[in-house]
Design an enzyme around this catalytic site. Sequence first.
Site, short mmCIF file in Angstrom:
data_model
loop_
_atom_site.label_atom_id
_atom_site.label_comp_id
_atom_site.label_asym_id
_atom_site.label_seq_id
_atom_site.Cartn_x
_atom_site.Cartn_y
_atom_site.Cartn_z
N ARG A 212 49.32 -59.52 97.79
CA ARG A 212 48.75 -59.91 99.01
C ARG A 212 49.99 -60.08 100.07
O ARG A 212 49.94 -59.51 101.23
CB ARG A 212 47.69 -61.01 99.17
CG ARG A 212 46.39 -60.84 98.18
CD ARG A 212 45.57 -61.99 98.50
NE ARG A 212 45.88 -63.00 97.50
CZ ARG A 212 45.29 -63.30 96.47
NH1 ARG A 212 44.17 -62.57 96.07
NH2 ARG A 212 45.43 -64.39 95.73
N PHE A 228 36.27 -54.08 98.70
CA PHE A 228 36.18 -55.09 97.45
C PHE A 228 36.77 -56.34 97.89
O PHE A 228 37.54 -56.64 96.95
CB PHE A 228 36.57 -54.20 96.13
CG PHE A 228 35.87 -53.19 95.99
CD1 PHE A 228 34.95 -52.80 95.39
CD2 PHE A 228 36.91 -51.93 95.91
CE1 PHE A 228 34.29 -51.58 94.97
CE2 PHE A 228 36.32 -50.71 95.87
CZ PHE A 228 35.08 -50.38 95.27
N ASP A 250 32.37 -55.84 101.00
CA ASP A 250 32.04 -56.34 99.53
C ASP A 250 30.47 -56.21 99.47
O ASP A 250 29.76 -56.39 100.51
CB ASP A 250 32.49 -57.78 99.29
CG ASP A 250 32.53 -58.05 97.74
OD1 ASP A 250 33.62 -57.90 97.40
OD2 ASP A 250 31.31 -58.34 97.29
N ASP A 299 40.69 -53.01 95.99
CA ASP A 299 40.93 -53.82 95.11
C ASP A 299 39.70 -53.99 94.53
O ASP A 299 39.01 -55.36 94.27
CB ASP A 299 41.32 -55.32 95.70
CG ASP A 299 41.48 -56.53 94.63
OD1 ASP A 299 41.77 -55.95 93.66
OD2 ASP A 299 41.68 -57.46 95.30
N CYS A 339 42.55 -53.60 87.76
CA CYS A 339 42.66 -54.86 87.06
C CYS A 339 42.24 -54.93 85.57
O CYS A 339 41.73 -55.77 84.98
CB CYS A 339 42.08 -56.11 87.61
SG CYS A 339 40.07 -55.92 87.82
#
Length: 398
Positions: A212, A228, A250, A299, A339
């Site tokens: 970030r 996201f 989101d 993300d 991730c």
Amino acid sequence: MAVVTLKKGAGRGIKSGGMWIYDNEIDAAVGNFCNGDVVTVHDFDGYPMGRGFINQNSKIRIRMLTRNAKEEIDREFLRKRVADAWEYRKQTVDTSSCRIIFGEADFLPGLVVDKFSDVLVVQSLALGIDRLKEEILELLKERLRLDGIEIRGVYERSDAKVRLQEGMERSKGFLGEEFDTNVKIIENGVTYLVDVKDGQKTGFFLDQKYNRLAVQKLCRDKTVLDCFTHTGSFALNAGIAGAKSVLGVDASEHAVCQARENAKLNGLQESVRFLCKDVFELLPELEQNGERYDVVILDPPAFAKSRNSVKNAVKGYREINLRAMKLVKPGGFLATCSCSHFMDYELFTKTIAQAARNVHKRLRQVEYRTQAPDHPILWAADESNYLKFYIFQVCEEK
């Protein structure tokens, strides 16, 4: 004491530095034990390999604790593990909020402990460590107290489905006295309210802390799209860096509401706004409407949660990345990540390259990053190496 003997040729993972022994690697188990007990592990020829927790309910049959087959797993052993974990964080990260224990990578397999200001959130995913979690937390609070840090509360978030594979029930709630579970933290100059009770995982994704920060330098006076966004972390980092306008998206209404509150906490409600919508539906709409952005951030959650889901995950990552590239102004920037450790570096990189070719874009790599150092990568323990994070400049084909 129970002794587990490996098959001849088995145990390649732990011999190269890993932490897991699978059920199909074991030849015999001699002696009395219950699931969750500590056993000694021998190679096929009797050579001592160390000690670890056994659980016959799990395909990960043994999780190693030590390579010293004579070492006692007692309070002093746990005290040393906890102290080592904390000292490592003090040397590598901002500890105001950080992951203090990261399971196998801190040689306490199956246990995660996050510190949000003066609150701890614990997640226990293995039977053996579950029996020791309260003692470990007691030792951790004791160690933090030596540095003048008084923990006011502990919340358990052992509600992951993976516990069912260990023959354990999912568990969630206070460990000790109750407290306000909306915890205020400051990271990279941004203030957040972290919902440790109902937020995703342990409440906040600490692993992206320095990613970030890396995005901040790209966002001054820019238009930014954060997909996201969860509770707004990348969007707010863009806003605090001086972005002209930021849109965070989101699919979770709960997350978006919290993101809006976080924007107000930072006085960014005018420049940073949030929308509750499915990103896969929104990106084509934005493209059709002629919207373009200086910076686009992706993300997403882990599309590949098992090896069987990798093929569909590749389609998902390719789709969002090619859509995002179309929305980046020529010479603008794309920050994109995965991730899931099942989506490895090579496959993720290949997928992004395919997306770029499909939309006739050329990518100039600015940075490649992984998770923050409080989520250390233990070599040979593949599960600890999961976050891939790229920043690209998106160029037109010339």
